[in-house]
Design a protein around this motif. Structure first.
Motif, PDB file in Angstrom:
ATOM      1  N   THR A 125      69.890 -21.900  14.660  1.00  0.00           N
ATOM      2  CA  THR A 125      70.464 -20.561  14.905  1.00  0.00           C
ATOM      3  C   THR A 125      69.884 -19.627  13.810  1.00  0.00           C
ATOM      4  N   ALA A 164      77.512 -26.503  11.551  1.00  0.00           N
ATOM      5  CA  ALA A 164      76.557 -27.170  12.616  1.00  0.00           C
ATOM      6  C   ALA A 164      75.791 -28.184  12.305  1.00  0.00           C
ATOM      7  N   LYS A 201      89.879 -17.987   4.054  1.00  0.00           N
ATOM      8  CA  LYS A 201      89.717 -19.586   3.864  1.00  0.00           C
ATOM      9  C   LYS A 201      89.310 -19.795   2.593  1.00  0.00           C
ATOM     10  N   ASP A 212      69.183 -21.585  10.417  1.00  0.00           N
ATOM     11  CA  ASP A 212      69.586 -22.841   9.960  1.00  0.00           C
ATOM     12  C   ASP A 212      68.734 -23.671  11.219  1.00  0.00           C
ATOM     13  N   THR A 250      86.396 -21.049  19.242  1.00  0.00           N
ATOM     14  CA  THR A 250      85.912 -21.912  18.317  1.00  0.00           C
ATOM     15  C   THR A 250      85.449 -23.158  18.875  1.00  0.00           C
ATOM     16  N   SER A 251      84.589 -23.898  18.410  1.00  0.00           N
ATOM     17  CA  SER A 251      84.441 -25.337  18.849  1.00  0.00           C
ATOM     18  C   SER A 251      85.088 -26.097  17.969  1.00  0.00           C
ATOM     19  N   LYS A 252      85.673 -25.739  16.931  1.00  0.00           N
ATOM     20  CA  LYS A 252      86.097 -26.754  16.042  1.00  0.00           C
ATOM     21  C   LYS A 252      87.518 -27.378  15.936  1.00  0.00           C
ATOM     22  N   ASN A 292      79.358 -21.744   8.624  1.00  0.00           N
ATOM     23  CA  ASN A 292      78.970 -22.092  10.217  1.00  0.00           C
ATOM     24  C   ASN A 292      77.665 -22.861  10.187  1.00  0.00           C
ATOM     25  N   GLY A 352      85.128 -24.083   9.384  1.00  0.00           N
ATOM     26  CA  GLY A 352      85.620 -22.940   9.872  1.00  0.00           C
ATOM     27  C   GLY A 352      86.676 -23.656  10.954  1.00  0.00           C
ATOM     28  N   PHE A 353      87.502 -22.862  11.380  1.00  0.00           N
ATOM     29  CA  PHE A 353      88.298 -23.243  12.568  1.00  0.00           C
ATOM     30  C   PHE A 353      89.394 -22.336  13.111  1.00  0.00           C
ATOM     31  N   ARG A 354      89.149 -21.079  12.628  1.00  0.00           N
ATOM     32  CA  ARG A 354      89.981 -19.896  13.062  1.00  0.00           C
ATOM     33  C   ARG A 354      89.178 -19.086  14.204  1.00  0.00           C
ATOM     34  N   GLY A 355      87.941 -19.313  14.402  1.00  0.00           N
ATOM     35  CA  GLY A 355      87.289 -18.522  15.640  1.00  0.00           C
ATOM     36  C   GLY A 355      87.410 -17.018  15.215  1.00  0.00           C
ATOM     37  N   GLU A 356      87.395 -16.604  14.077  1.00  0.00           N
ATOM     38  CA  GLU A 356      87.283 -15.152  13.735  1.00  0.00           C
ATOM     39  C   GLU A 356      86.333 -14.635  13.035  1.00  0.00           C
ATOM     40  N   ALA A 357      85.300 -15.471  12.564  1.00  0.00           N
ATOM     41  CA  ALA A 357      84.353 -14.915  11.537  1.00  0.00           C
ATOM     42  C   ALA A 357      83.455 -14.232  12.166  1.00  0.00           C
ATOM     43  N   LEU A 358      82.756 -14.826  13.517  1.00  0.00           N
ATOM     44  CA  LEU A 358      81.909 -14.020  14.094  1.00  0.00           C
ATOM     45  C   LEU A 358      82.212 -12.711  14.821  1.00  0.00           C
TER      46      LEU A 358
HETATM   47  N1  LIG Z   1      75.053 -21.539  12.727  1.00  0.00           N
HETATM   48  C1  LIG Z   1      75.835 -21.751  13.863  1.00  0.00           C
HETATM   49  N2  LIG Z   1      75.285 -22.920  14.627  1.00  0.00           N
HETATM   50  C2  LIG Z   1      75.853 -23.328  15.644  1.00  0.00           C
HETATM   51  N3  LIG Z   1      77.124 -23.012  16.187  1.00  0.00           N
HETATM   52  C3  LIG Z   1      77.470 -21.938  15.528  1.00  0.00           C
HETATM   53  C4  LIG Z   1      76.961 -21.207  14.375  1.00  0.00           C
HETATM   54  N4  LIG Z   1      77.643 -20.402  14.022  1.00  0.00           N
HETATM   55  C5  LIG Z   1      78.874 -20.267  14.920  1.00  0.00           C
HETATM   56  N5  LIG Z   1      78.857 -21.238  15.794  1.00  0.00           N
HETATM   57  C6  LIG Z   1      79.632 -21.379  16.826  1.00  0.00           C
HETATM   58  O1  LIG Z   1      80.435 -20.416  17.023  1.00  0.00           O
HETATM   59  C7  LIG Z   1      81.876 -20.555  17.117  1.00  0.00           C
HETATM   60  C8  LIG Z   1      82.392 -19.450  16.219  1.00  0.00           C
HETATM   61  O2  LIG Z   1      82.115 -18.960  14.816  1.00  0.00           O
HETATM   62  P1  LIG Z   1      83.168 -18.466  14.082  1.00  0.00           P
HETATM   63  O3  LIG Z   1      82.669 -18.330  12.518  1.00  0.00           O
HETATM   64  O4  LIG Z   1      83.372 -17.113  14.487  1.00  0.00           O
HETATM   65  O5  LIG Z   1      84.226 -19.146  14.160  1.00  0.00           O
HETATM   66  P2  LIG Z   1      84.495 -20.820  13.538  1.00  0.00           P
HETATM   67  O6  LIG Z   1      83.650 -21.115  12.584  1.00  0.00           O
HETATM   68  O7  LIG Z   1      85.021 -21.835  14.462  1.00  0.00           O
HETATM   69  O8  LIG Z   1      85.880 -20.379  12.749  1.00  0.00           O
HETATM   70  P3  LIG Z   1      86.197 -19.423  11.460  1.00  0.00           P
HETATM   71  O9  LIG Z   1      86.616 -18.042  11.809  1.00  0.00           O
HETATM   72  O10 LIG Z   1      87.239 -20.148  10.748  1.00  0.00           O
HETATM   73  O11 LIG Z   1      84.759 -19.668  10.904  1.00  0.00           O
HETATM   74  C9  LIG Z   1      81.956 -21.682  15.973  1.00  0.00           C
HETATM   75  O12 LIG Z   1      83.300 -22.322  16.349  1.00  0.00           O
HETATM   76  C10 LIG Z   1      80.765 -22.466  16.564  1.00  0.00           C
HETATM   77  O13 LIG Z   1      80.902 -23.285  17.531  1.00  0.00           O
END
Ligand SMILES: Nc1ncnc2c1ncn2[C@@H]1O[C@H](COP(=O)(O)OP(=O)(O)OP(=O)(O)O)[C@@H](O)[C@H]1O
Ligand SMILES: [Mg+2]
Length: 657
Positions: free
Chosen positions: A143, A38, A327, A59, A78-80, A34, A94-100
């Motif tokens: 962040t 970013a 991934k 970061d 997700t913003s990706k 992430n 990232g792209f799944r919007g699942e990690a956080l």
């Molecule tokens: N360190 C960061 N700095 C800025 N934005 C972040 C950061 N971490 C997460 N984000 C934002 O939060 C969103 C959700 O993060 P998350 O990791 O859950 O999903 P993702 O990265 O889009 O996909 P994936 O699940 O594949 O990682 C991201 O798409 C991003 O926009």
């Protein structure tokens, strides 16, 4: 009433977490990715309790505005990517919007973030998937995500975690490898007690390796760099009726590979030191692993593995990253092309380097090698800009110490009794006047008696040097001692000849049939049913390799001709060995591999044995023939052929430097 119901988000998140968050290292991987997505240039990681207590990543990336910070913990937020088409061209990690949301459902998370467009930042606290607090706060740009008490609400998973030190080593390895993949970024890793890695930005990947592991490690590696234009095969295109007037067909682009692979003498017992990045994503991939095995075929034994740090770059449209929830796997659109490209590039790099093993491969005993290979040690290596990188022990990961197995030579003691030398061997020639190392030159080192020793040539030992070798004699009628300007060499006569024969047989096989010699009497060999089946399959190939073998009854074959040079007493053993090897169900053998096996086997049985006296001209012939081989550093089974004790090492041993 029906029995099916839709699970709540809370449960769904926990299920997703099961796939995404396996251990602390998987949390860290998501957070690091992430931060990289970013656009961060400085990434600082803090770990406590092997990551079970705390994993924090800070970061200086783009940060999040308040609404985004809240959304980030929603599932599939997700913003990706935006639509399904984007999945065909993923350019972020990232792209799944699942990690956080997954992490947030199995830990206590504190997010602190500020985007440049906001004057103040957002603090968000989540535990077990529930938002506990959202606040405004004065925060620096970027962040910080702190993940505490991983699996606090899923005790069963917590139990699966390994010892703190094991988890910490996985975490350290992960940061190291992301640091290696992104040399232009600043990485820090701190444990509760010490700074484990501080790596300031450097220009190149090799600078980073040097910064983290030191010169010695870099010297163990062979650089790989290759590229090729991709053909435009089957790239997805919109149908003709949906194309605009100015539609241009997609460009196929290039495939490139760069990185480092280890010299043959550096061997590991498992694949843990193989790191493959595809478009900067760290992955485990069987296809690339297989290509590497192929590249090292007949260079290292099939049971050991090299150390590899490889970056593969190809258009995003050529790789599907949407294969595995964590991934860690990708699917290539043109699998065999990628496979062959990696195999050929690595093989070419190894052939070009033609490195020669040195006497001493005790990297773990050398403080400048891979920092921290002695437990708890903290070593410092200076980067190009004078900053310091430190690294802890990385057990089982990119630890570059050679595997503790007999292929690695021990440091040779030059105390008379350590090397039994045959009484008549011409070792008296060693160091005698007239040999290349005694001519004084500029930069020469005077010894206490006023004698002057020339500086060792600085070039990395190269197989070309073999051509200038002068044989002195044999140790135990098995190992040839030889010298040249580089130093003292020991050549294993059997494996050296094996390598010479192996390459000759393959060459002869590709041009015409390999020479055979007729047996005085046909040799009858009894086969098991499995061996009979293999025999039926490879009998034609055996014939082309100098065998004439015919079925004799149902279970027996008669060998009438065997490859030249193989003693009659060895023929039966060799044939049975070959049939067993080629019938190994674990190994998928193609014709090329079968040819390699047969050639290696003939070479092994026909080669000069150990405990065999050799006349001077024979030794000279063997060294010359070896120097002309493509891969003189290792035998077809991957064992080292030559060892070198460089002038520098000799000088060091005599305490002259
Ligand atoms: N360190 C960061 N700095 C800025 N934005 C972040 C950061 N971490 C997460 N984000 C934002 O939060 C969103 C959700 O993060 P998350 O990791 O859950 O999903 P993702 O990265 O889009 O996909 P994936 O699940 O594949 O990682 C991201 O798409 C991003 O926009
Ligand atoms: Mg992510």
């Amino acid at each position: 009433m029906g029995r099916i119901h839709v699970l709540s988000d809370h449960v769904a998140n926990k299920i997703a977490a099961g796939e995404v968050v396996e251990r602390p290292a998987s949390v860290l991987k998501e957070l690091l990715e992430n931060s990289l997505d970013a656009g961060a240039t400085r990434i600082k990681v803090q770990i406590e309790g092997g990551g079970k207590k705390l994993i924090q990543v800070v970061d200086d990336g783009c940060g999040m505005v308040r609404d985004d910070a809240l959304l980030a913990f929603e599932r599939h937020a997700t913003s990706k990517i935006k639509d399904a088409d984007d999945l065909l061209n993923i350019h972020t990690l990232g792209f799944r919007g699942e990690a956080l949301p997954s992490i947030g459902s199995v830990a206590r998370v504190l997010l602190e973030t500020r985007a440049p467009e906001d004057a103040s930042g957002t603090v968000l606290e989540i535990a077990g998937g529930k938002i506990l607090r959202v606040e405004e706060a004065g925060l620096p740009l970027g962040t910080s995500i702190a993940v505490r008490d991983l699996f606090f609400n899923t005790p069963a998973r917590r139990k699966f975690l390994k010892a703190e030190s094991t988890e910490l080593s996985h975490l350290a390895s992960l940061v190291t490898h992301y640091a290696l993949a992104n040399p232009e970024k600043h990485f820090e890793l701190h444990s509760a007690t010490n700074a484990m890695l501080i790596a300031a930005p450097v220009e190149t990947h090799s600078d980073r390796i040097y910064q983290i592991f030191g010169r010695e490690t870099l010297d163990q590696l062979v650089p790989v760099a290759a590229g090729m234009k991709l053909e435009r095969v089957g790239i997805p295109e919109p149908p003709p009726w949906r194309r605009d007037e100015d539609y241009e067909p997609p460009v196929a682009g290039d495939i490139r590979v760069h990185g480092f692979v280890s010299k043959p003498e550096l061997q590991k017992l498992n694949r843990n030191s193989i790191f493959i990045f595809v478009n900067n994503r760290l992955i485990r991939d069987r296809l690339v692993q297989h290509a590497l095995t192929e590249a090292y075929r007949n260079i290292i034994p099939p049971t050991v593995f090299p150390v590899v740090l490889l970056f593969l770059e190809l258009p995003n449209t050529e790789v599907d990253a949407n294969v595995h929830p964590s991934k860690t796997e990708v699917r290539f659109r043109q699998q065999s092309l990628v496979h062959d490209f990696v195999r050929d590039s690595v093989r070419a790099a190894l052939m070009k380097a033609r490195p020669v093993p040195q006497f001493t491969r005790e990297i773990h005993a050398q403080p400048t090698a891979a920092p921290g290979f002695s437990p708890g040690a903290l070593q410092a290596e200076h980067s190009a800009d004078g900053s310091v990188a430190t690294m802890p022990q990385l057990p089982g990961e990119f630890a570059l110490q050679p595997a503790p197995q007999p292929l690695i030579t021990e440091r040779l003691q030059f105390a008379g009794e350590s090397i039994p030398v045959e009484a008549n061997a011409a070792v008296s020639g060693f160091g005698a006047p007239g040999h290349a190392t005694v001519a004084p030159t500029n930069g020469a080192i005077p010894d206490t008696c006023g004698n002057v020793l020339a500086d060792e040539p600085q070039a990395v030992p190269d197989a070309l040097a073999l051509a200038s070798l002068k044989p002195l004699g044999q140790v135990r009628e098995s190992f040839i001692l030889a010298i040249n300007a580089d130093g003292l060499w020991i050549i294993d006569q059997h494996v050296a000849h094996e390598r010479v024969l192996f390459e000759r047989i393959l060459r002869e096989r590709s041009q015409a049939a390999v020479e055979g010699q007729r047996m005085l009497m046909p040799l009858l060999v009894e086969l098991t049913p499995a061996q009979q089946a293999v025999f039926a399959e490879i009998s034609e190939e055996l014939r082309r390799n100098g065998f004439e073998v015919e079925l004799f009854g149902t279970r027996t074959v008669a060998v009438k001709t065997a490859p030249a040079g193989v003693e009659t007493s060895d023929v039966e053993k060799m044939l049975l060995e070959l049939l067993d090897q080629c019938g190994d169900p674990e190994q998928q053998l193609n014709l090329e591999k079968i040819r390699g096996r047969i050639a290696a086997s003939i070479a092994c049985h026909a080669a000069i044995k150990i405990n065999m006296p050799l006349e001077q001209h024979k030794m000279e012939w063997l060294l010359k023939a070896l120097s002309e081989t493509e891969c003189p550093m290792s035998c077809p089974h991957g064992r080292p052929v030559v060892l070198r004790y460089s002038v520098k090492e000799i000088q060091k041993a005599f305490k002259r430097i």
